[in-house]
Design a protein around this motif. Structure first.
Motif, PDB file in Angstrom:
ATOM      1  N   SER A  78      -2.620  50.529   3.077  1.00  0.00           N
ATOM      2  CA  SER A  78      -1.904  49.203   3.125  1.00  0.00           C
ATOM      3  C   SER A  78      -2.908  48.084   3.737  1.00  0.00           C
ATOM      4  CB  SER A  78      -0.719  49.075   3.878  1.00  0.00           C
ATOM      5  OG  SER A  78       0.331  49.858   2.827  1.00  0.00           O
ATOM      6  N   ASN A  90      -3.109  41.998   0.499  1.00  0.00           N
ATOM      7  CA  ASN A  90      -1.718  41.977  -0.119  1.00  0.00           C
ATOM      8  C   ASN A  90      -1.327  43.121  -0.795  1.00  0.00           C
ATOM      9  OD1 ASN A  90       0.796  40.910  -0.834  1.00  0.00           O
ATOM     10  ND2 ASN A  90       0.315  40.344  -3.002  1.00  0.00           N
ATOM     11  N   ILE A  91      -1.804  44.385  -0.119  1.00  0.00           N
ATOM     12  CA  ILE A  91      -1.873  45.684  -0.544  1.00  0.00           C
ATOM     13  C   ILE A  91      -0.660  46.436   0.472  1.00  0.00           C
ATOM     14  CG2 ILE A  91      -2.707  48.025  -0.627  1.00  0.00           C
ATOM     15  CD1 ILE A  91      -5.351  46.756  -1.254  1.00  0.00           C
ATOM     16  N   CYS A  92       0.408  46.940  -0.382  1.00  0.00           N
ATOM     17  CA  CYS A  92       1.453  47.376   0.663  1.00  0.00           C
ATOM     18  C   CYS A  92       1.920  48.701  -0.036  1.00  0.00           C
ATOM     19  CB  CYS A  92       2.639  46.525   0.853  1.00  0.00           C
ATOM     20  SG  CYS A  92       3.606  45.933  -0.897  1.00  0.00           S
ATOM     21  N   VAL A  93       3.036  49.620   0.455  1.00  0.00           N
ATOM     22  CA  VAL A  93       3.626  50.493  -0.144  1.00  0.00           C
ATOM     23  C   VAL A  93       4.198  50.492  -1.752  1.00  0.00           C
ATOM     24  CG1 VAL A  93       4.074  51.722   2.103  1.00  0.00           C
ATOM     25  CG2 VAL A  93       5.768  50.458   0.784  1.00  0.00           C
ATOM     26  N   MET A  94       4.412  49.317  -2.200  1.00  0.00           N
ATOM     27  CA  MET A  94       4.718  48.971  -3.406  1.00  0.00           C
ATOM     28  C   MET A  94       3.816  48.900  -4.580  1.00  0.00           C
ATOM     29  SD  MET A  94       8.106  49.287  -3.421  1.00  0.00           S
ATOM     30  CE  MET A  94       8.607  48.584  -5.134  1.00  0.00           C
ATOM     31  N   ASN A  95       2.434  48.642  -3.892  1.00  0.00           N
ATOM     32  CA  ASN A  95       1.196  48.560  -4.892  1.00  0.00           C
ATOM     33  C   ASN A  95       0.111  49.440  -4.716  1.00  0.00           C
ATOM     34  OD1 ASN A  95       0.211  47.031  -2.906  1.00  0.00           O
ATOM     35  ND2 ASN A  95       0.362  44.980  -4.076  1.00  0.00           N
ATOM     36  N   ASP A 142       6.661  47.852   4.040  1.00  0.00           N
ATOM     37  CA  ASP A 142       5.987  48.935   4.681  1.00  0.00           C
ATOM     38  C   ASP A 142       6.842  49.208   6.070  1.00  0.00           C
ATOM     39  OD1 ASP A 142       3.970  48.214   2.775  1.00  0.00           O
ATOM     40  OD2 ASP A 142       2.776  49.470   3.977  1.00  0.00           O
ATOM     41  N   PRO A 174       2.972  41.373   1.431  1.00  0.00           N
ATOM     42  CA  PRO A 174       2.469  40.665   2.402  1.00  0.00           C
ATOM     43  C   PRO A 174       2.276  39.394   1.845  1.00  0.00           C
ATOM     44  CG  PRO A 174       1.223  42.795   2.146  1.00  0.00           C
ATOM     45  CD  PRO A 174       2.503  42.814   1.259  1.00  0.00           C
TER      46      PRO A 174
END
Lengths: 352, 352
Positions: free
Chosen positions: A138, A143-148, B204, B221
């Motif tokens: 993440s 804009n990286i998080c667990v969803m993408n 997250d 984010p």
């Protein structure tokens, strides 16, 4: 159709743990209708070389003599091409890459797969399988998080595949439509495992529900639909890898929940119930028994039996206990299984 | 700058509960630097009419005589235009719509706002505020889940606004860039509350962390960045509504966690710390004190004081206890606050 008879299943991604937890989980593999499994190396310490893998395998075989355990090494900077050749000769089947293992030695995170190219080359030459936990770390700035995090990883999968077209690579525990599409688009050396729970859950199901929380997290309904569809299509490069990951209940139910869903003792009853719910029960054998064995080119199975499931409504156990609370100072506890106490529509009635 | 002095704040969305939990939470409003708050009506039973709102208000005023409590009714099918007029005369300030309240009486879910148009008309005429919990129900067939339920709601916000352009509407606890953009695009009668925790959390942070789990869930984010940005811009239609929602810790830490984050006792220390972290500390007064009062046209505040915060690194309490465990048969427990035990950079040193 009131019974189903299929070969004992192949679970190509499983966590069997250590100590008293291992003692409970390992015999449960066969209970779930599985006779061969691919064992994850993320122990403490991690399985970093051939000796460690063989020692762990011996422990597992003592607990479940009929089950075939395919062992893996943990991708790490000390792993050499020589060690790969040694491991391959000893029967170790592959190497697992975790994002953390990659980022430990690189400012720029996952990009550092380059440093492993000599290892991948040796793996390609010796027929070892590369198992990818397909998530980038993440990063709020990007804009990286667990969803993408999985979708953002897929370009790395493609890159490694193009660099090593003969290397067998598995994108583990896929959770997204994007992952399904990417794997489909690549060559026959690229496979994909799908868990039991990702065929059932979406993000709503782990929001506030710790026993459904795992990594990668379950995502949108459209992602679940894509996973279900590719199984329903009977695509031979998509097969069962449960990622069953038992944790003591007190490590799930608290401020910081461990990631993992425990499915091992009930793999085939879960799968039959879930596949039937969307009209894909006829794909049970291909997905759970045949395609994984074919991808790994299984030839050396210790034992392969026959499982019969019968249609029956019954409720899963609320918990599985491990350890011995009467032994002073020992570790003990309960593991809460997936869909604890919920109704399933199929039950294993015989394994022969 | 080592101290900040601002007016006591306005929290335009708060849950104050009932019984022993109310007894603990209500005096904590002032501790957090807040002197006026807009109280949610989702009690058991829900605050459905004027009498109930006034009775609840009297309870709250006994616990916190200096705080101004703006009361709301729970939108429900029995609410009539006559009751709206009666409530407005009695000083009730608005009506809260929960998605569940809407779907109870409609096959097609949120579309049934139509049936409330006579109520909305009376609200528009009497200056009552409509508070919208802006999420549509999850629906796998339509690919709706907790991650996009707010975005999918926004067309309803626009529709109600166009039908009742003079009705003051607040999109409560916005969590998405899409919501910020929609509210900005609408007229001056449409406001938006933002919580403390949604300025800090992304998906997250609640994955496996029950004390950060709330509804609507924290998202990408980029969504958090949009919330932070609109506060930093000083947009006067975006203001503080904490949605502080205390639950006993045993209802958070378990298989099924209640949704809600508890921020009431530390509202201004949290906000000063978070706003400073991204360079928006100069917007503290506008966001937390001025804009909410302006939107609600507050003229009848019982007391409005002055809060001074000082720069100081300190750790938040691990818990807030409620009830009396020595009274047999009584309810008691702990509420774990947001960022429990974590360091904040600002502390309230005086409220006068």
């Amino acid at each position: 159709m009131d019974t189903i008879t299929i070969p004992t299943a192949a679970d190509m991604h499983i966590h069997l743990r250590q100590g008293v937890l291992m003692n409970m989980v390992t015999p449960a593999v066969a209970e779930g209708g599985v006779s061969i499994c691919y064992v994850m190396p993320n122990l403490q310490p991690t399985i970093a070389n051939t000796e460690m893998a063989l020692a762990y395998k011996a422990q597992l075989e003592q607990l479940a003599p009929n089950v075939t355990f395919y062992m893996s090494l943990y991708l790490n900077p000390d792993l050499t091409p020589d060690e790969i050749r040694k491991a391959a000769k000893a029967g170790v089947r592959g190497v697992k890459s975790y994002p953390r293992g990659v980022t430990t030695n690189s400012e720029s995170g996952i990009e550092s797969y380059d440093v492993y190219y000599p290892v991948f080359k040796a793996m390609e030459e010796t027929g070892m399988v590369l198992n990818l936990h397909g998530e980038v770390p993440s990063d709020a700035e990007k804009n990286i998080c667990v969803m993408n995090a999985e979708e953002k990883f897929l370009s790395h999968l493609k890159e490694i595949h193009l660099a090593f077209p003969k290397l067998k690579i598995i994108l583990e525990h896929a959770t997204t439509e994007a992952a399904v599409n990417m794997v489909k688009s690549l060559g026959d050396t690229v496979g994909c495992t799908i868990t039991v729970h990702h065929l059932q859950l979406i993000v709503d199901d782990w929001a506030g529900k710790c026993h459904n929380f795992c990594k990668p997290v379950a995502k949108f309904p459209s992602d679940r639909a894509a996973l279900r569809k590719v199984v329903q299509e009977g695509h031979p490069r998509f097969f069962l890898g449960t990622d069953s990951a038992p944790h003591p209940s007190h490590k799930k139910e608290g401020p910081d929940s461990c990631a993992g869903v425990f499915t091992t003792p009930l793999v085939l009853p879960y799968l039959a119930t879930i596949l039937e719910s969307y009209g894909a029960l006829d794909r049970l054998q291909g997905f759970a028994c045949d395609f994984g064995r074919a991808f790994y080119e299984v030839k050396d199975e210790k034992w392969k039996g026959t499982v019969t499931l019968a249609r029956e409504n019954w409720n899963t156990p609320a918990k599985y206990s491990f350890g011995d609370s009467s032994v002073q100072g020992s570790e003990f506890g309960d593991v809460i299984p997936f869909m604890a106490g919920k109704q399933l529509g199929w039950k294993i009635v015989s394994i022969v």
